[in-house]
Design an enzyme around this catalytic site. Structure first.
Site, PDB file in Angstrom:
ATOM      1  N   ARG A 121       0.800  -1.230   0.000  1.00 49.72           N
ATOM      2  CA  ARG A 121       0.000   0.000   0.000  1.00 49.72           C
ATOM      3  C   ARG A 121       0.830   1.278   0.000  1.00 49.72           C
ATOM      4  O   ARG A 121       0.375   2.322   0.442  1.00 49.72           O
ATOM      5  CB  ARG A 121      -0.972   0.042   1.188  1.00 49.72           C
ATOM      6  CG  ARG A 121      -2.000  -1.074   1.127  1.00 49.72           C
ATOM      7  CD  ARG A 121      -3.200  -0.839   2.017  1.00 49.72           C
ATOM      8  NE  ARG A 121      -3.950  -2.080   2.130  1.00 49.72           N
ATOM      9  CZ  ARG A 121      -3.723  -2.981   3.067  1.00 49.72           C
ATOM     10  NH1 ARG A 121      -2.815  -2.764   4.000  1.00 49.72           N
ATOM     11  NH2 ARG A 121      -4.428  -4.094   3.083  1.00 49.72           N
ATOM     12  N   LYS A 143       2.786  11.348 -11.315  1.00 52.03           N
ATOM     13  CA  LYS A 143       1.896  10.434 -12.032  1.00 52.03           C
ATOM     14  C   LYS A 143       2.634   9.134 -12.292  1.00 52.03           C
ATOM     15  O   LYS A 143       3.740   9.126 -12.829  1.00 52.03           O
ATOM     16  CB  LYS A 143       1.469  11.047 -13.370  1.00 52.03           C
ATOM     17  CG  LYS A 143       0.378  12.082 -13.240  1.00 52.03           C
ATOM     18  CD  LYS A 143      -0.196  12.407 -14.613  1.00 52.03           C
ATOM     19  CE  LYS A 143      -1.308  13.438 -14.504  1.00 52.03           C
ATOM     20  NZ  LYS A 143      -1.814  13.826 -15.834  1.00 52.03           N
ATOM     21  N   GLU A 185       8.418  17.223 -25.456  1.00 57.28           N
ATOM     22  CA  GLU A 185       7.863  17.683 -24.170  1.00 57.28           C
ATOM     23  C   GLU A 185       8.474  19.027 -23.766  1.00 57.28           C
ATOM     24  O   GLU A 185       7.799  19.869 -23.183  1.00 57.28           O
ATOM     25  CB  GLU A 185       8.097  16.659 -23.057  1.00 57.28           C
ATOM     26  CG  GLU A 185       7.343  15.350 -23.216  1.00 57.28           C
ATOM     27  CD  GLU A 185       5.876  15.401 -22.728  1.00 57.28           C
ATOM     28  OE1 GLU A 185       5.429  16.446 -22.223  1.00 57.28           O
ATOM     29  OE2 GLU A 185       5.184  14.367 -22.884  1.00 57.28           O
ATOM     30  N   LYS A 227       6.933  22.834 -15.292  1.00 57.91           N
ATOM     31  CA  LYS A 227       5.970  21.804 -14.929  1.00 57.91           C
ATOM     32  C   LYS A 227       5.664  21.846 -13.430  1.00 57.91           C
ATOM     33  O   LYS A 227       4.514  21.706 -13.017  1.00 57.91           O
ATOM     34  CB  LYS A 227       6.483  20.411 -15.319  1.00 57.91           C
ATOM     35  CG  LYS A 227       5.490  19.327 -14.938  1.00 57.91           C
ATOM     36  CD  LYS A 227       5.739  17.986 -15.587  1.00 57.91           C
ATOM     37  CE  LYS A 227       4.633  17.019 -15.180  1.00 57.91           C
ATOM     38  NZ  LYS A 227       4.784  15.684 -15.756  1.00 57.91           N
ATOM     39  N   GLU A 237      -4.830  17.207 -10.675  1.00 56.81           N
ATOM     40  CA  GLU A 237      -5.400  17.499 -11.989  1.00 56.81           C
ATOM     41  C   GLU A 237      -6.899  17.774 -11.945  1.00 56.81           C
ATOM     42  O   GLU A 237      -7.679  17.164 -12.673  1.00 56.81           O
ATOM     43  CB  GLU A 237      -5.084  16.363 -12.978  1.00 56.81           C
ATOM     44  CG  GLU A 237      -5.308  16.807 -14.408  1.00 56.81           C
ATOM     45  CD  GLU A 237      -4.682  15.851 -15.427  1.00 56.81           C
ATOM     46  OE1 GLU A 237      -3.608  15.324 -15.155  1.00 56.81           O
ATOM     47  OE2 GLU A 237      -5.294  15.673 -16.478  1.00 56.81           O
ATOM     48  N   ARG A 241      -3.731  21.683 -14.189  1.00 62.04           N
ATOM     49  CA  ARG A 241      -2.735  20.682 -14.558  1.00 62.04           C
ATOM     50  C   ARG A 241      -3.046  20.018 -15.895  1.00 62.04           C
ATOM     51  O   ARG A 241      -2.143  19.528 -16.576  1.00 62.04           O
ATOM     52  CB  ARG A 241      -2.632  19.616 -13.459  1.00 62.04           C
ATOM     53  CG  ARG A 241      -1.595  18.562 -13.788  1.00 62.04           C
ATOM     54  CD  ARG A 241      -1.216  17.717 -12.598  1.00 62.04           C
ATOM     55  NE  ARG A 241      -0.236  16.718 -13.007  1.00 62.04           N
ATOM     56  CZ  ARG A 241       0.438  15.959 -12.187  1.00 62.04           C
ATOM     57  NH1 ARG A 241       0.249  16.071 -10.887  1.00 62.04           N
ATOM     58  NH2 ARG A 241       1.310  15.080 -12.632  1.00 62.04           N
ATOM     59  N   ASN A 245      -1.437  18.314 -20.721  1.00 59.18           N
ATOM     60  CA  ASN A 245      -1.825  17.299 -21.690  1.00 59.18           C
ATOM     61  C   ASN A 245      -1.911  17.845 -23.110  1.00 59.18           C
ATOM     62  O   ASN A 245      -2.442  17.166 -23.997  1.00 59.18           O
ATOM     63  CB  ASN A 245      -3.163  16.687 -21.288  1.00 59.18           C
ATOM     64  CG  ASN A 245      -3.029  15.884 -20.013  1.00 59.18           C
ATOM     65  OD1 ASN A 245      -2.128  15.077 -19.880  1.00 59.18           O
ATOM     66  ND2 ASN A 245      -3.914  16.127 -19.070  1.00 59.18           N
ATOM     67  N   HIS A 248      -1.725  15.569 -26.012  1.00 58.75           N
ATOM     68  CA  HIS A 248      -1.742  14.204 -25.492  1.00 58.75           C
ATOM     69  C   HIS A 248      -2.983  13.410 -25.867  1.00 58.75           C
ATOM     70  O   HIS A 248      -2.920  12.192 -25.980  1.00 58.75           O
ATOM     71  CB  HIS A 248      -1.556  14.210 -23.975  1.00 58.75           C
ATOM     72  CG  HIS A 248      -0.118  14.353 -23.563  1.00 58.75           C
ATOM     73  ND1 HIS A 248       0.639  15.438 -23.924  1.00 58.75           N
ATOM     74  CD2 HIS A 248       0.718  13.537 -22.851  1.00 58.75           C
ATOM     75  CE1 HIS A 248       1.871  15.305 -23.434  1.00 58.75           C
ATOM     76  NE2 HIS A 248       1.944  14.166 -22.782  1.00 58.75           N
ATOM     77  N   HIS A 252      -2.071  10.221 -27.580  1.00 60.53           N
ATOM     78  CA  HIS A 252      -2.412   8.900 -27.031  1.00 60.53           C
ATOM     79  C   HIS A 252      -3.188   8.079 -28.053  1.00 60.53           C
ATOM     80  O   HIS A 252      -3.024   6.860 -28.135  1.00 60.53           O
ATOM     81  CB  HIS A 252      -3.234   9.046 -25.748  1.00 60.53           C
ATOM     82  CG  HIS A 252      -2.421   9.464 -24.565  1.00 60.53           C
ATOM     83  ND1 HIS A 252      -2.975   9.751 -23.335  1.00 60.53           N
ATOM     84  CD2 HIS A 252      -1.091   9.628 -24.409  1.00 60.53           C
ATOM     85  CE1 HIS A 252      -2.022  10.096 -22.497  1.00 60.53           C
ATOM     86  NE2 HIS A 252      -0.872  10.031 -23.124  1.00 60.53           N
ATOM     87  N   HIS A 265       6.497   8.102 -27.522  1.00 62.97           N
ATOM     88  CA  HIS A 265       5.530   9.028 -26.927  1.00 62.97           C
ATOM     89  C   HIS A 265       5.763  10.458 -27.427  1.00 62.97           C
ATOM     90  O   HIS A 265       4.817  11.155 -27.818  1.00 62.97           O
ATOM     91  CB  HIS A 265       5.651   8.957 -25.401  1.00 62.97           C
ATOM     92  CG  HIS A 265       4.765   9.925 -24.681  1.00 62.97           C
ATOM     93  ND1 HIS A 265       3.396   9.831 -24.693  1.00 62.97           N
ATOM     94  CD2 HIS A 265       5.055  11.039 -23.944  1.00 62.97           C
ATOM     95  CE1 HIS A 265       2.880  10.831 -23.987  1.00 62.97           C
ATOM     96  NE2 HIS A 265       3.863  11.572 -23.529  1.00 62.97           N
TER      97      HIS A 265
END
Lengths: 363, 363
Positions: A121, A143, A185, A227, A237, A241, A245, A248, A252, A265
């Site tokens: 956990r 993330k 990026e 960032k 987010e 935030r 993206n 993205h 994606h 990517h």
């Protein structure tokens, strides 16, 4: 040497950027008091830098430094690699109070970070990112996650590292194509809210591709700072935030549509940012000249400026419909008013999106 | 009807306990404003209560209420069931702002809770626990997770539900053996810090086994309140919360050693609590009379008071070595000074632990 702090209250952490930091035990020592670290890396980065990092850690702990080498590539950012890590951690009897170190690119950082978030956990982890992309992107913001065949980064957690060590020397072994992917990026931060940085990049893009150490260190620190500022304002987010993206949602879709690993990517989001720019222009937001500057900079960075042939508008629509940014069935996109002024919106003419898909995927 | 609140700052949530609450849309409505819920259940509970819950939800959302039925049993609390849930959520195109409802026992709550914690990096979830064990245990505290072949609950996250609905009528279909297993956790709360409740249980154990609704509602509410108090003080288990693991280190070893599903969790921890009591007595902490009262109450509850034959002391030691409570290689255990006075400690005579293992596993 540059140091910046990602400000997140009791989850704040430092990022150190400089040459040879994989040997710098002074940053690792405070975190290893009476604890043990293991390393997750991959079969490409391991042979290059694992021994160095091991030697740095060795004097800091009273047990051998165990390491797991995963297969290299976005296509391995999946549940089965995650299971490999869990099994390794349990076989190593890693305790809840111990540490996990991610040594490698974004895939290693994301998957090892999620393993750290979910093993017992949640245990602490350290990032030692070795690609430009991971240094300027996944090292900031916490993330973590893996892909699912039905969608990229669909499984994961927010889990902040305790420390990020960026050794710019590791970029010397990075293939040209991956350096370019990282620059996508970097350029993104300029586009979102830092027009000055965008202009600096236009001037220094050749120096960056030639791996000029000073130019790289500046670009990395500026990207991380850009960032970190956005993330500090909106860790989970809820709002701002989402600007990160930019490119993205389209990107994606390219990655999912082509199969993970076919396009890098950074390549996918470069094409994705050009799609966002095309749509923004059709909406009457961004001017032609700015779109040309974007196209020129991405090209100079060695990046694609259109999506790959073979992905139909229908396929794009289908994949984008499960994007994490969909709210109440409405697709939200990051669009551009100008270079340095991005905005998140679901309020755009769907016809224009259709036109962008038709125009660019027909190319 | 009883309601209590688990106090965890902005993660606080209510637990409602009463008859027929699976029909009570008034508690669900505020959470479903403009959102959509899907249900995760299993093949045992689904046929009994899924339609009821679906009918309650139907007027609250404008889409059909999709549901996934997993196989029933602790042996399915694994990565492969988790993957099934992820695939279901993605096929359903569940959005980050939507809701997941866990309808079933502890396995469903734990695994669906972890799916909620990790799907799109975290979505909201609601627990509708249908077994006594899950009503008094997993409904409070936000522990979610799955098992690994090398250790129970080794993968997971802290993720608090937004609401817990306990319908005591669902206990009418619970097999006797599972009712008893739930009573093991109920008795545990008395042992940890509520001697009054332990004495009440000694008087009402027959009424509870006969499923007297009032006795059950009281025992559930008291158990949840006892647990909520401990969790509120220590959400991430830095200290006091570890008391809730009374009997669990031994119990997990039984479950892992026998293969998940052979013994019910409650059965394993009942035997585990008796092992903890035996060790506490050897250390000179708890008196013989109290150990007898414990043995009598567990027996009256229909629970085992010794570990299963066939698990050697060596196997116990081996499994316990990877327990999450191990710190710096030292095993920490929850032991008893008396009924109602448990303590977490790594400071015990290892010889006595050996004696307990030898004495009880030889039985």
């Amino acid at each position: 040497m540059e140091t910046l702090t990602v400000e997140l209250g009791d989850r704040s952490y430092p990022i150190h950027i400089g040459r040879g930091l994989r040997h710098a035990s002074e940053y690792l020592a405070p975190l290893l008091q009476g604890r043990r670290a293991v390393i997750i890396t991959n079969e490409t980065v391991g042979p290059l830098y694992l021994d160095d990092l091991r030697n740095t850690l060795m004097p800091l702990q009273d047990q051998p430094v165990a390491a797991l080498q995963l297969a290299d590539g976005e296509q391995y950012k999946n549940l089965s690699s995650l299971e490999q890590i869990y099994t390794f951690l349990l076989e190593q009897r890693l305790e809840r109070n111990d540490l996990l170190i991610a040594l490698g690119g974004g895939v290693i950082g994301d998957i090892a970070g999620f393993a750290a978030a979910s093993y017992q956990r949640g245990i602490d982890f350290i990032q030692v990112p070795t690609t430009l992309l991971s240094q300027v992107d996944s090292s900031v913001g916490g993330k973590t996650g893996i892909n699912h065949p039905l969608g990229k980064n669909m499984i994961g957690a927010f889990h902040q590292p305790r420390l990020v060590l960026i050794d710019t020397d590791t970029l010397n072994t990075l293939p040209d194509r991956e350096l370019s992917a990282g620059l996508a990026e970097v350029i993104k931060y300029g586009l979102i809210d830092d027009p000055e940085f965008f202009a600096w990049l236009e001037k220094h893009i050749d120096a960056l591709r030639a791996r000029d150490p000073q130019a790289l260190a500046f670009a990395i620190a500026r990207s991380c700072a850009d960032k970190a500022r956005v993330v500090a304002e909106d860790e989970r987010e809820a709002g701002r935030r989402a600007l990160l993206n930019l490119g993205h949602t389209f990107g994606h879709a390219i990655e999912t549509g082509m199969g993970y690993g076919a396009w890098l990517h950074g390549e996918a989001i470069a094409a994705g940012m050009m799609m966002a720019a095309d749509l923004s222009q059709r909406l009457g937001w961004i001017d032609t000249d700015s779109v040309s500057r974007m196209r020129d900079l991405f090209s100079a960075a060695g990046l694609p400026v259109t999506p790959p042939a073979g992905l139909s508008p229908a396929r794009f629509r289908d994949i984008m419909a499960v994007d994490k940014k969909v709210q109440r069935g409405r697709l939200r996109l990051v669009l551009l008013h100008s270079i340095g002024a991005a905005t998140v919106t679901a309020d755009f003419d769907a016809q224009c999106l259709e036109q962008t898909l038709e125009a660019l995927t027909a190319a």
